[in-house]
Design a protein around this motif. Sequence first.
Motif, mmCIF file in Angstrom:
data_model
loop_
_atom_site.group_PDB
_atom_site.id
_atom_site.type_symbol
_atom_site.label_atom_id
_atom_site.label_comp_id
_atom_site.label_asym_id
_atom_site.label_seq_id
_atom_site.Cartn_x
_atom_site.Cartn_y
_atom_site.Cartn_z
ATOM 1 N N LYS A 192 0.836 -1.199 0.000
ATOM 2 C CA LYS A 192 0.000 0.000 0.000
ATOM 3 C C LYS A 192 0.870 1.248 0.000
ATOM 4 O O LYS A 192 0.604 2.212 -0.711
ATOM 5 C CB LYS A 192 -0.913 0.012 1.231
ATOM 6 N N GLU A 193 1.935 1.210 0.802
ATOM 7 C CA GLU A 193 2.831 2.358 0.902
ATOM 8 C C GLU A 193 4.195 1.878 1.352
ATOM 9 O O GLU A 193 4.305 0.966 2.174
ATOM 10 C CB GLU A 193 2.278 3.372 1.913
ATOM 11 N N MET A 194 5.243 2.500 0.808
ATOM 12 C CA MET A 194 6.595 2.103 1.173
ATOM 13 C C MET A 194 7.490 3.328 1.202
ATOM 14 O O MET A 194 7.580 4.068 0.226
ATOM 15 C CB MET A 194 7.146 1.075 0.181
ATOM 16 N N VAL A 195 8.122 3.558 2.332
ATOM 17 C CA VAL A 195 9.099 4.637 2.493
ATOM 18 C C VAL A 195 10.363 4.004 3.054
ATOM 19 O O VAL A 195 10.398 3.588 4.215
ATOM 20 C CB VAL A 195 8.583 5.746 3.430
ATOM 21 N N THR A 196 11.382 3.902 2.234
ATOM 22 C CA THR A 196 12.617 3.245 2.652
ATOM 23 C C THR A 196 13.174 3.868 3.925
ATOM 24 O O THR A 196 13.176 5.085 4.086
ATOM 25 C CB THR A 196 13.668 3.335 1.529
ATOM 26 N N ASP A 197 13.638 3.008 4.823
ATOM 27 C CA ASP A 197 14.198 3.398 6.120
ATOM 28 C C ASP A 197 13.154 3.963 7.072
ATOM 29 O O ASP A 197 13.516 4.508 8.126
ATOM 30 C CB ASP A 197 15.341 4.414 5.956
ATOM 31 N N ASP A 198 11.889 3.823 6.746
ATOM 32 C CA ASP A 198 10.846 4.311 7.652
ATOM 33 C C ASP A 198 9.761 3.267 7.872
ATOM 34 O O ASP A 198 9.569 2.788 8.974
ATOM 35 C CB ASP A 198 10.228 5.603 7.116
ATOM 36 N N HIS A 199 9.039 2.900 6.801
ATOM 37 C CA HIS A 199 7.970 1.922 6.996
ATOM 38 C C HIS A 199 7.526 1.305 5.681
ATOM 39 O O HIS A 199 7.777 1.837 4.596
ATOM 40 C CB HIS A 199 6.767 2.561 7.699
ATOM 41 N N LEU A 200 6.864 0.180 5.817
ATOM 42 C CA LEU A 200 6.212 -0.517 4.711
ATOM 43 C C LEU A 200 4.820 -0.904 5.191
ATOM 44 O O LEU A 200 4.676 -1.475 6.270
ATOM 45 C CB LEU A 200 7.002 -1.776 4.331
ATOM 46 N N THR A 201 3.796 -0.565 4.406
ATOM 47 C CA THR A 201 2.426 -0.925 4.759
ATOM 48 C C THR A 201 1.846 -1.815 3.666
ATOM 49 O O THR A 201 1.943 -1.497 2.479
ATOM 50 C CB THR A 201 1.539 0.331 4.919
ATOM 51 N N VAL A 202 1.283 -2.943 4.083
ATOM 52 C CA VAL A 202 0.693 -3.881 3.132
ATOM 53 C C VAL A 202 -0.759 -4.149 3.500
ATOM 54 O O VAL A 202 -1.151 -4.044 4.661
ATOM 55 C CB VAL A 202 1.492 -5.208 3.082
ATOM 56 N N THR A 203 -1.548 -4.501 2.483
ATOM 57 C CA THR A 203 -2.958 -4.827 2.658
ATOM 58 C C THR A 203 -3.258 -6.147 1.960
ATOM 59 O O THR A 203 -2.450 -6.628 1.160
ATOM 60 C CB THR A 203 -3.847 -3.710 2.081
ATOM 61 N N PRO A 204 -4.401 -6.769 2.222
ATOM 62 C CA PRO A 204 -4.682 -8.095 1.665
ATOM 63 C C PRO A 204 -4.715 -8.131 0.139
ATOM 64 O O PRO A 204 -5.171 -7.187 -0.513
ATOM 65 C CB PRO A 204 -6.053 -8.437 2.252
ATOM 66 N N ASN A 205 -4.241 -9.224 -0.397
ATOM 67 C CA ASN A 205 -4.341 -9.519 -1.825
ATOM 68 C C ASN A 205 -5.672 -10.211 -2.065
ATOM 69 O O ASN A 205 -5.859 -11.364 -1.677
ATOM 70 C CB ASN A 205 -3.166 -10.415 -2.234
ATOM 71 N N SER A 206 -6.598 -9.525 -2.693
ATOM 72 C CA SER A 206 -7.939 -10.077 -2.912
ATOM 73 C C SER A 206 -7.935 -11.233 -3.895
ATOM 74 O O SER A 206 -8.917 -11.978 -3.991
ATOM 75 C CB SER A 206 -8.881 -8.976 -3.417
ATOM 76 N N ASN A 207 -6.827 -11.408 -4.626
ATOM 77 C CA ASN A 207 -6.715 -12.507 -5.588
ATOM 78 C C ASN A 207 -5.813 -13.631 -5.088
ATOM 79 O O ASN A 207 -5.362 -14.454 -5.879
ATOM 80 C CB ASN A 207 -6.165 -11.970 -6.925
ATOM 81 N N TYR A 208 -5.590 -13.660 -3.767
ATOM 82 C CA TYR A 208 -4.655 -14.656 -3.277
ATOM 83 C C TYR A 208 -5.163 -16.070 -3.513
ATOM 84 O O TYR A 208 -6.322 -16.389 -3.240
ATOM 85 C CB TYR A 208 -4.365 -14.443 -1.786
ATOM 86 N N TRP A 209 -4.292 -16.908 -3.979
ATOM 87 C CA TRP A 209 -4.650 -18.235 -4.452
ATOM 88 C C TRP A 209 -4.693 -19.286 -3.346
ATOM 89 O O TRP A 209 -5.197 -20.393 -3.559
ATOM 90 C CB TRP A 209 -3.633 -18.701 -5.509
ATOM 91 N N ASN A 210 -4.171 -18.983 -2.152
ATOM 92 C CA ASN A 210 -3.960 -20.037 -1.162
ATOM 93 C C ASN A 210 -4.563 -19.693 0.195
ATOM 94 O O ASN A 210 -3.958 -19.931 1.232
ATOM 95 C CB ASN A 210 -2.453 -20.308 -1.028
ATOM 96 N N GLY A 211 -5.764 -19.116 0.221
ATOM 97 C CA GLY A 211 -6.407 -18.808 1.488
ATOM 98 C C GLY A 211 -6.812 -17.354 1.576
ATOM 99 O O GLY A 211 -6.593 -16.567 0.657
ATOM 100 N N THR A 212 -7.389 -16.990 2.710
ATOM 101 C CA THR A 212 -7.850 -15.617 2.931
ATOM 102 C C THR A 212 -6.951 -14.919 3.940
ATOM 103 O O THR A 212 -6.824 -15.382 5.072
ATOM 104 C CB THR A 212 -9.294 -15.611 3.461
ATOM 105 N N PRO A 213 -6.312 -13.809 3.555
ATOM 106 C CA PRO A 213 -5.498 -13.066 4.524
ATOM 107 C C PRO A 213 -6.338 -12.636 5.722
ATOM 108 O O PRO A 213 -7.483 -12.208 5.576
ATOM 109 C CB PRO A 213 -5.014 -11.861 3.713
ATOM 110 N N LYS A 214 -5.783 -12.753 6.918
ATOM 111 C CA LYS A 214 -6.528 -12.506 8.143
ATOM 112 C C LYS A 214 -6.365 -11.093 8.702
ATOM 113 O O LYS A 214 -7.042 -10.721 9.639
ATOM 114 C CB LYS A 214 -6.105 -13.521 9.220
ATOM 115 N N LEU A 215 -5.442 -10.327 8.157
ATOM 116 C CA LEU A 215 -5.211 -8.975 8.655
ATOM 117 C C LEU A 215 -5.598 -7.956 7.597
ATOM 118 O O LEU A 215 -5.294 -8.131 6.412
ATOM 119 C CB LEU A 215 -3.743 -8.792 9.046
ATOM 120 N N SER A 216 -6.249 -6.887 8.026
ATOM 121 C CA SER A 216 -6.668 -5.863 7.071
ATOM 122 C C SER A 216 -5.531 -4.937 6.689
ATOM 123 O O SER A 216 -5.552 -4.319 5.619
ATOM 124 C CB SER A 216 -7.813 -5.038 7.658
ATOM 125 N N GLU A 217 -4.524 -4.836 7.547
ATOM 126 C CA GLU A 217 -3.384 -3.971 7.244
ATOM 127 C C GLU A 217 -2.228 -4.319 8.164
ATOM 128 O O GLU A 217 -2.406 -4.574 9.356
ATOM 129 C CB GLU A 217 -3.759 -2.502 7.423
#
Length: 415
Positions: A192-217
Amino acid sequence: MKKKLAVVVAIMMVASLLVGCSCSGGTSGSSGNKKMVIGDTTFNSENSEETVNPHNTYNGWACIRYGIGETLVHYTDTMTLEPWIADKWENDGANTWTITLKNNVKFSNGKAVDAQAVKECFEHLIATHDRAPKDLKVESMEANGNVLTIKTTEPNPALINYLGDPYGCIIDMQSSDMNTGIVTGTGPYVVKEMVTDDHLTVTPNSNYWNGTPKLSEITIKTITDGDTLSAALQTGDIDAAYGMAYDQYPKFQNDKYQFSSIQTSRAFFATMNMDSDIMKDDKVREAIAYGINKEGFVNTLLQGHGVVGHGAFPDGFSNFGGDKVKEAKAYNRDKAKQLLQEAGWVDSDGDGIREKNGQKLTIKWLTYPSRQELPLLAESAQASLKEIGINVEINNTANHKQFRICISTCNSTFR
């Protein structure tokens, strides 16, 4: 919920942790509104994890650790190979490998992962990565549906093992932004957002092939200082910590925290510069082996969170000979002193450091700070080697350019 302290997590476990982790704020079995903040000492430019682009230096570790990318194969806890994106593979005993992909794998943009997409990914990897070309030895690749045929320039029985390296994360070259380092992978999360040396934010992949991600962010905060990481976990600024220094463990050994750990193949090891006149002497090298108090480092400074190495690979990894090689020199200060004496190094002026032909016995030790235990080990070795008459000069640098220059001049490096 207990906060999690990630001690050492094998890379093949991380994606499932992020898929199956149950955190407060949502309904079990769906992403809901469950967020998690992780403090990480390794996601930073100092550690060659500037982005999640696996084709650049060691960024593949961040790509795979935080569920963005996956490889064709992965390793079990006992370091055997299992299929991941690949369904099966075979080698003709010589230069040809036939790899069949799973039928149901998709990139996060919804595009099916076929052999052509994997071929394009590997072509870019080989053209841009520093290690992959020498590892893979690819001469040509042919894509046919879900079957990728790879021909190597010479027999390469370790090819499939190398494809399980994080640099082998399968990414869609058509939609990945190689300039920013934000790539389209097959894992349960997307950037979702990436700032080197500060933070990386990820969100669920709605097309994930191997299950349902359990965290919203999930937000991964870069915290390179061990004391700061420890304080952040204690105050609740982060929910989990990755890469916590061992000397901070006692603060979390209570009912408020949960440790997640597993034995991995990672080892602390030194490489010696054999162009150094000092290191060319067999007796000096043997004396150093006897003179480093490995037991003291593991049992005292690491507080038992580790094992003393007996050979090239950790105990328990029988596939690599880890259960059979028992050749490491146990700490023996008197033996080390004897070897240095035989090599002609004596302390003639009584300052505690040996000399030979007017030269002080000084070795330069190069290390880096982003792995919390490496500078600690350098200081431990410095203390124990001084007892046998060796002066150790430590260069603890996060400057990659300086690190590469120093490797050619230092007597030893530590990784």
